[in-house]
Motif scaffolding. Structure first.
Motif, PDB file in Angstrom:
ATOM      1  N   UNK A 124       0.694  -1.012   0.174  1.00 32.22           N
ATOM      2  CA  UNK A 124       0.223  -0.246  -0.040  1.00 32.22           C
ATOM      3  C   UNK A 124       0.561   1.411  -0.058  1.00 32.22           C
ATOM      4  N   UNK A 125       0.452   2.229   0.007  1.00 30.91           N
ATOM      5  CA  UNK A 125       1.092   3.755  -0.618  1.00 30.91           C
ATOM      6  C   UNK A 125       0.044   4.368  -0.224  1.00 30.91           C
ATOM      7  N   UNK A 126      -0.121   5.372   0.664  1.00 28.19           N
ATOM      8  CA  UNK A 126      -0.276   6.877   1.552  1.00 28.19           C
ATOM      9  C   UNK A 126       0.324   7.495   1.658  1.00 28.19           C
ATOM     10  N   UNK A 127      -0.315   9.095   0.731  1.00 26.88           N
ATOM     11  CA  UNK A 127      -0.448  10.593   1.169  1.00 26.88           C
ATOM     12  C   UNK A 127      -1.266  11.027   1.651  1.00 26.88           C
ATOM     13  N   UNK A 128      -1.233  12.260   1.490  1.00 25.51           N
ATOM     14  CA  UNK A 128      -2.087  13.247   2.494  1.00 25.51           C
ATOM     15  C   UNK A 128      -3.960  13.227   2.259  1.00 25.51           C
ATOM     16  N   UNK A 134      -3.790  -2.104  -4.850  1.00 27.47           N
ATOM     17  CA  UNK A 134      -3.879  -3.115  -5.536  1.00 27.47           C
ATOM     18  C   UNK A 134      -5.479  -3.762  -5.829  1.00 27.47           C
ATOM     19  N   UNK A 135      -5.838  -3.755  -4.426  1.00 23.12           N
ATOM     20  CA  UNK A 135      -7.265  -4.354  -4.429  1.00 23.12           C
ATOM     21  C   UNK A 135      -8.220  -3.588  -3.528  1.00 23.12           C
ATOM     22  N   UNK A 136      -7.880  -3.689  -2.072  1.00 20.40           N
ATOM     23  CA  UNK A 136      -9.272  -2.851  -1.478  1.00 20.40           C
ATOM     24  C   UNK A 136      -8.580  -2.381   0.314  1.00 20.40           C
ATOM     25  N   UNK A 137      -9.215  -1.271   0.689  1.00 18.71           N
ATOM     26  CA  UNK A 137      -9.090  -1.359   2.429  1.00 18.71           C
ATOM     27  C   UNK A 137     -10.001  -1.113   2.644  1.00 18.71           C
ATOM     28  N   UNK A 139     -12.319  -0.095   4.994  1.00 15.50           N
ATOM     29  CA  UNK A 139     -12.818   1.140   5.580  1.00 15.50           C
ATOM     30  C   UNK A 139     -13.207   1.539   7.046  1.00 15.50           C
ATOM     31  N   UNK A 140     -13.208   0.231   7.724  1.00 15.87           N
ATOM     32  CA  UNK A 140     -14.075  -0.313   8.691  1.00 15.87           C
ATOM     33  C   UNK A 140     -12.545   0.241  10.071  1.00 15.87           C
ATOM     34  N   UNK A 141     -11.294  -0.046   9.384  1.00 10.88           N
ATOM     35  CA  UNK A 141     -10.248  -0.321  10.431  1.00 10.88           C
ATOM     36  C   UNK A 141      -8.733   0.627  10.087  1.00 10.88           C
ATOM     37  N   UNK A 142      -8.129   0.928  10.933  1.00  8.29           N
ATOM     38  CA  UNK A 142      -7.130   1.808  10.795  1.00  8.29           C
ATOM     39  C   UNK A 142      -6.203   1.720   9.539  1.00  8.29           C
ATOM     40  N   UNK A 143      -5.402   2.552   8.822  1.00  9.72           N
ATOM     41  CA  UNK A 143      -4.735   1.263   7.283  1.00  9.72           C
ATOM     42  C   UNK A 143      -3.694   0.391   7.630  1.00  9.72           C
ATOM     43  N   UNK A 144      -2.484   1.667   9.249  1.00 12.87           N
ATOM     44  CA  UNK A 144      -1.883   0.340  10.297  1.00 12.87           C
ATOM     45  C   UNK A 144      -2.519  -1.103  10.391  1.00 12.87           C
ATOM     46  N   UNK A 145      -3.914  -1.048  10.201  1.00 13.78           N
ATOM     47  CA  UNK A 145      -4.147  -2.447  10.257  1.00 13.78           C
ATOM     48  C   UNK A 145      -4.956  -3.895   9.583  1.00 13.78           C
ATOM     49  N   UNK A 149      -4.908 -10.377   2.534  1.00 14.11           N
ATOM     50  CA  UNK A 149      -5.767 -10.598   2.332  1.00 14.11           C
ATOM     51  C   UNK A 149      -6.644  -9.757   1.895  1.00 14.11           C
ATOM     52  N   UNK A 150      -7.177  -8.827   2.444  1.00 12.93           N
ATOM     53  CA  UNK A 150      -8.150  -7.375   2.337  1.00 12.93           C
ATOM     54  C   UNK A 150      -6.574  -6.927   0.781  1.00 12.93           C
ATOM     55  N   UNK A 151      -5.783  -6.537   1.235  1.00 16.03           N
ATOM     56  CA  UNK A 151      -5.174  -5.875   0.386  1.00 16.03           C
ATOM     57  C   UNK A 151      -4.560  -6.098  -1.077  1.00 16.03           C
TER      58      UNK A 151
END
Length: 229
Positions: A124-128, A134-137, A139-145, A149-151
Motif C-alpha cells: 500500500x502507498x498512502x499520501x495526504x 492493488x485490491x481494496x482497503x 474502511x472500518x479499520x485503521x490503515x496500519x491494521x 488478504x484484504x489488500x
C-alpha cells in the motif's frame, strides 16, 4: 503542481507499460512526478519477465517510481517458494509467466533477484489525500491494521462508493472493461488491459483531495493480436 500517475494491472503487457511510460513522460512536461504501479505485473499476458525487468531497472532523475504488490505476484512468489501447488498458479495465468522465462513447469528458471524484488514490494502507498492499493482497503479499520488478504484479494461489494476516511482509494484488481469506475470515495482503474489492449492511467494532484484530475489512455492490440513468445 506535483503529480502522481497510477498504472493498474499490466499482466505481462510490456507494450502497454512502455506506452504508459512514454505518455506520462510527455504529459509531465519535464517536471518531477511519481508513478505508482498497482500490482499484477505478471500472468496472462506474454511478457511477464520483461515487465518485471523493466520496472526493476527503471531509473530517472525526474521519476519517482513506487511498485506495489498484486495478488498475482503473491501467487508467483508463494508457488516459487514451494508454499502452494504449482497447478494453482498455472491455472491463474502462471503458465504464461513461466513461458516468458522459457519454461513450462520449471520454477528454477525464475531468477532469485526477481523473487526478492517481489518479496520486497509494499502492499500500500498512502499520501495526504489518497490510498493506493492493488485490491481494496477495509474502511472500518485503521490503515496500519489492514491485512494482506484484504489488500491483495478483496473485491469491493457492488454499490460500495466509499474510500477510507477522508482519503480517496485508488485501486485495480476488480477487472471491468468500463474502467475507470469512479465514485466519491474510490477509483477502480483496472480495465482488463491485458486482453482489451486499453490501459487507463489515473492522474492525481498530490495536494488536491479526491479522485483523478485526468485519465490518460494507452492503446495496444487486444490479447489475440498481442505479441507472444
Amino acid at each position: 503542481m506535483a503529480l502522481t500517475y497510477a498504472i493498474p494491472d499490466l499482466h505481462g503487457r510490456l507494450d502497454l507499460l512502455e506506452g504508459a511510460l512514454d505518455l506520462i513522460t510527455r504529459h509531465s512536461s519535464g517536471q518531477k512526478f511519481k508513478i505508482v504501479t498497482l500490482g499484477d505485473y505478471v500472468d496472462r499476458g506474454p511478457e511477464s519477465r520483461q515487465v518485471i525487468e523493466r520496472l526493476m531497472g527503471l531509473k530517472s532523475s525526474t521519476l519517482d517510481l513506487l511498485c506495489l504488490k498484486g495478488n498475482h505476484e503473491a501467487m508467483m512468489w508463494t508457488t516459487s517458494r514451494n508454499l502452494a501447488e504449482l497447478s494453482w498458479w498455472l491455472e491463474n495465468g502462471g503458465d504464461k509467466t513461466l513461458a516468458s522465462y522459457g519454461a513450462v513447469d520449471d520454477l528454477k528458471v525464475i531468477p532469485s533477484a526477481h523473487l526478492n524484488w517481489i518479496a520486497d514490494l509494499p502492499l500500500m502507498y498512502v499520501d495526504h489525500q489518497r490510498v493506493f492499493v492493488h485490491a481494496a482497503v477495509d474502511p472500518r479499520i485503521p490503515l496500519s491494521k489492514q491485512n494482506e488478504q484484504t489488500l491483495l484479494w478483496r473485491r469491493y461489494p457492488r454499490g460500495f462508493a466509499g474510500g477510507h476516511g477522508r482519503r480517496h482509494v485508488v485501486h485495480g484488481h476488480h477487472a471491468d472493461q468500463k474502467a475507470p469506475l469512479v465514485t466519491q470515495g474510490k477509483t477502480n482503474l483496472d480495465g482488463m488491459a491485458w486482453i482489451t489492449g486499453r490501459l487507463v492511467i489515473g492522474v492525481f494532484v498530490d495536494d488536491q483531495s479526491g479522485g483523478a484530475v485526468e485519465f490518460l489512455e494507452v492503446f495496444g492490440p487486444p490479447a489475440a493480436l498481442a505479441k507472444s513468445d
